[in-house]
Design an enzyme around this catalytic site. Sequence first.
Site, PDB file in Angstrom:
ATOM      1  N   ILE A  27       0.842  -1.208   0.000  1.00  0.00           N
ATOM      2  CA  ILE A  27       0.000   0.000   0.000  1.00  0.00           C
ATOM      3  C   ILE A  27       0.877   1.259   0.000  1.00  0.00           C
ATOM      4  CG2 ILE A  27      -1.770   1.287   1.290  1.00  0.00           C
ATOM      5  CD1 ILE A  27      -2.874  -1.486   2.217  1.00  0.00           C
ATOM      6  N   THR A  50       9.014  -6.517   5.556  1.00  0.00           N
ATOM      7  CA  THR A  50       8.167  -7.223   4.578  1.00  0.00           C
ATOM      8  C   THR A  50       8.084  -6.442   3.263  1.00  0.00           C
ATOM      9  OG1 THR A  50       6.171  -6.145   5.429  1.00  0.00           O
ATOM     10  CG2 THR A  50       6.694  -8.317   6.345  1.00  0.00           C
ATOM     11  N   ASP A  77      13.645   1.898  11.458  1.00  0.00           N
ATOM     12  CA  ASP A  77      12.604   1.122  12.136  1.00  0.00           C
ATOM     13  C   ASP A  77      11.745   2.064  12.986  1.00  0.00           C
ATOM     14  OD1 ASP A  77      11.200  -0.684  13.833  1.00  0.00           O
ATOM     15  OD2 ASP A  77      12.789  -2.166  13.471  1.00  0.00           O
ATOM     16  N   GLN A  97       1.587   3.689   7.262  1.00  0.00           N
ATOM     17  CA  GLN A  97       1.213   2.348   6.787  1.00  0.00           C
ATOM     18  C   GLN A  97       2.090   1.259   7.394  1.00  0.00           C
ATOM     19  OE1 GLN A  97      -1.482   2.434   4.612  1.00  0.00           O
ATOM     20  NE2 GLN A  97      -1.331   4.637   5.019  1.00  0.00           N
ATOM     21  N   TYR A 165      -3.324  -9.379  16.256  1.00  0.00           N
ATOM     22  CA  TYR A 165      -3.293  -8.312  15.240  1.00  0.00           C
ATOM     23  C   TYR A 165      -4.474  -7.356  15.421  1.00  0.00           C
ATOM     24  CZ  TYR A 165      -3.467  -6.240  10.502  1.00  0.00           C
ATOM     25  OH  TYR A 165      -3.506  -5.370   9.423  1.00  0.00           O
ATOM     26  N   LYS A 169      -4.485  -3.241  16.135  1.00  0.00           N
ATOM     27  CA  LYS A 169      -5.151  -2.221  15.334  1.00  0.00           C
ATOM     28  C   LYS A 169      -6.179  -1.461  16.182  1.00  0.00           C
ATOM     29  CE  LYS A 169      -2.979  -2.708  11.423  1.00  0.00           C
ATOM     30  NZ  LYS A 169      -2.089  -1.650  10.930  1.00  0.00           N
TER      31      LYS A 169
HETATM   32  P1  NAD Z   1       3.215  -4.667   3.472  1.00  0.00           P
HETATM   33  O1  NAD Z   1       3.789  -5.734   4.342  1.00  0.00           O
HETATM   34  O2  NAD Z   1       3.328  -4.825   2.005  1.00  0.00           O
HETATM   35  O3  NAD Z   1       3.779  -3.238   3.879  1.00  0.00           O
HETATM   36  C1  NAD Z   1       4.126  -2.891   5.186  1.00  0.00           C
HETATM   37  C2  NAD Z   1       5.454  -2.168   5.122  1.00  0.00           C
HETATM   38  O4  NAD Z   1       5.793  -1.730   6.448  1.00  0.00           O
HETATM   39  C3  NAD Z   1       6.601  -3.058   4.636  1.00  0.00           C
HETATM   40  O5  NAD Z   1       7.307  -2.398   3.606  1.00  0.00           O
HETATM   41  C4  NAD Z   1       7.461  -3.260   5.872  1.00  0.00           C
HETATM   42  O6  NAD Z   1       8.826  -3.465   5.571  1.00  0.00           O
HETATM   43  C5  NAD Z   1       7.189  -1.985   6.652  1.00  0.00           C
HETATM   44  N1  NAD Z   1       7.413  -2.136   8.090  1.00  0.00           N
HETATM   45  C6  NAD Z   1       6.905  -3.100   8.904  1.00  0.00           C
HETATM   46  N2  NAD Z   1       7.358  -2.918  10.171  1.00  0.00           N
HETATM   47  C7  NAD Z   1       8.168  -1.811  10.139  1.00  0.00           C
HETATM   48  C8  NAD Z   1       8.928  -1.145  11.108  1.00  0.00           C
HETATM   49  N3  NAD Z   1       8.987  -1.591  12.370  1.00  0.00           N
HETATM   50  N4  NAD Z   1       9.635  -0.044  10.740  1.00  0.00           N
HETATM   51  C9  NAD Z   1       9.598   0.403   9.456  1.00  0.00           C
HETATM   52  N5  NAD Z   1       8.903  -0.211   8.477  1.00  0.00           N
HETATM   53  C10 NAD Z   1       8.188  -1.309   8.819  1.00  0.00           C
HETATM   54  O7  NAD Z   1       1.675  -4.559   3.908  1.00  0.00           O
HETATM   55  P2  NAD Z   1       0.478  -3.702   3.297  1.00  0.00           P
HETATM   56  O8  NAD Z   1      -0.537  -4.657   2.838  1.00  0.00           O
HETATM   57  O9  NAD Z   1       1.002  -2.661   2.389  1.00  0.00           O
HETATM   58  O10 NAD Z   1      -0.084  -3.025   4.616  1.00  0.00           O
HETATM   59  C11 NAD Z   1       0.068  -1.650   4.924  1.00  0.00           C
HETATM   60  C12 NAD Z   1      -0.749  -1.345   6.170  1.00  0.00           C
HETATM   61  O11 NAD Z   1      -2.132  -1.653   5.942  1.00  0.00           O
HETATM   62  C13 NAD Z   1      -0.364  -2.141   7.420  1.00  0.00           C
HETATM   63  O12 NAD Z   1      -0.497  -1.305   8.525  1.00  0.00           O
HETATM   64  C14 NAD Z   1      -1.394  -3.256   7.470  1.00  0.00           C
HETATM   65  O13 NAD Z   1      -1.570  -3.751   8.770  1.00  0.00           O
HETATM   66  C15 NAD Z   1      -2.611  -2.505   6.968  1.00  0.00           C
HETATM   67  N6  NAD Z   1      -3.671  -3.352   6.402  1.00  0.00           N
HETATM   68  C16 NAD Z   1      -3.494  -3.965   5.199  1.00  0.00           C
HETATM   69  C17 NAD Z   1      -4.524  -4.718   4.665  1.00  0.00           C
HETATM   70  C18 NAD Z   1      -4.385  -5.392   3.333  1.00  0.00           C
HETATM   71  O14 NAD Z   1      -5.359  -6.029   2.900  1.00  0.00           O
HETATM   72  N7  NAD Z   1      -3.251  -5.301   2.642  1.00  0.00           N
HETATM   73  C19 NAD Z   1      -5.724  -4.881   5.370  1.00  0.00           C
HETATM   74  C20 NAD Z   1      -5.861  -4.245   6.599  1.00  0.00           C
HETATM   75  C21 NAD Z   1      -4.845  -3.458   7.090  1.00  0.00           C
END
Ligand code: NAD
Length: 346
Positions: A27, A50, A77, A97, A165, A169
Amino acid sequence: MNSFDQFINSFKTTQKTWLVTGNAGFIGSNLTEFLLAHGQKVVGLDNFSTGYQYNIDDVLTSVGENAAKNFSFIHGDIADYETCVKACEGVDIILHQAALGSVPRSIVDPITSNRSNITGFLNMLTAAKDAGIKRFVYASSSSVYGDSEELPKVEERTGNLLSPYAVMKMTNEMYAGVFARTYGIEAIGLRYFNVFGRRQNPNGAYAAVIPKWIGSLLSGEEIYINGDGETSRDFTYIDNVIQMNLLAGMTTNPIAFGQAFNVAVGGRNTLNELYSIINQELAKHIDTFKIHPALYRDFRDGDIRHSNASITKAQTLVGYTPTHNIKQGLEKAIEWYLKNIKKSEK
Ligand code: NAD
């Protein structure tokens, strides 16, 4: 022209600096690309837990050299407070995000998820406050509805949470509400419902269902459906999520501050239906593609049975108008995976 197009026209002439945390992920990379393509400045922050450098590279190539000059990146981080302070320098608006996604991951290892999802979240919120940044838009999740059986899901009514999780949230939303009331932070939570689209990772134990199935079908692997396949979701294409982030980032409606909003389409498809649509779409593109029966296995712990959002609150308070339903989104996503699946293999 819809109201979002009109909004974008005025937006192009106002340059702001946006901090997108998690910008190497699915995202975050899409938000970064959209902002840069529309004349905005973006600071990215990611620890690559990730997310991937190739997502950042892809964004910079797609927006072109001039727009890419408006991007800067911090490899760090969010669990480290000083990193968050540094990332907030000179920023107008935050789209937070970064988090460790996945319900099953949080069940296997709640402590690691908690570090990014609660400690990291509170660090970002506090760093924003200390830097005097008002607007803090953040990713929440439909998991906060827990075992509530009410459909469609309305923001005010949630059930008992079903995973660590979901606790994380929900805690984010409680902290954001308190920061709004106590410090005047214009926090807006976005409860994403099963987002899908370009750059979502098809690989790994915690891959989301849509990219995982597309990837497995393309490489001829078995497909597993958890449970009887009648579990349903409000599958939401990434362009709808980008729209809602921008509207939340720019809204002048004070009623939206300190609130959480469903971000979805307001539709509902079962896993069986999803599987059939993906097979049909792939068959349109690949002459030799054969529709492949899936195997059924146990239900997954922590999963909500049905999920379908009311999007009235987002429509009413910030003018959200989703542009893609599941089929329109899948058409685009599948075109993208067919061109890019090799690149995202790891
Ligand atoms: P993703 O794993 O592709 O992206 C998350 C990013 O955050 C990754 O690039 C990761 O390296 C980075 N990250 C994680 N922990 C970190 C830290 N401690 N410090 C710095 N960077 C860090 O996931 P996504 O699907 O893009 O999700 C983005 C957000 O949306 C998240 O908060 C997730 O919980 C939320 N979300 C996503 C969905 C979905 O369907 N994809 C649904 C509900 C909520």
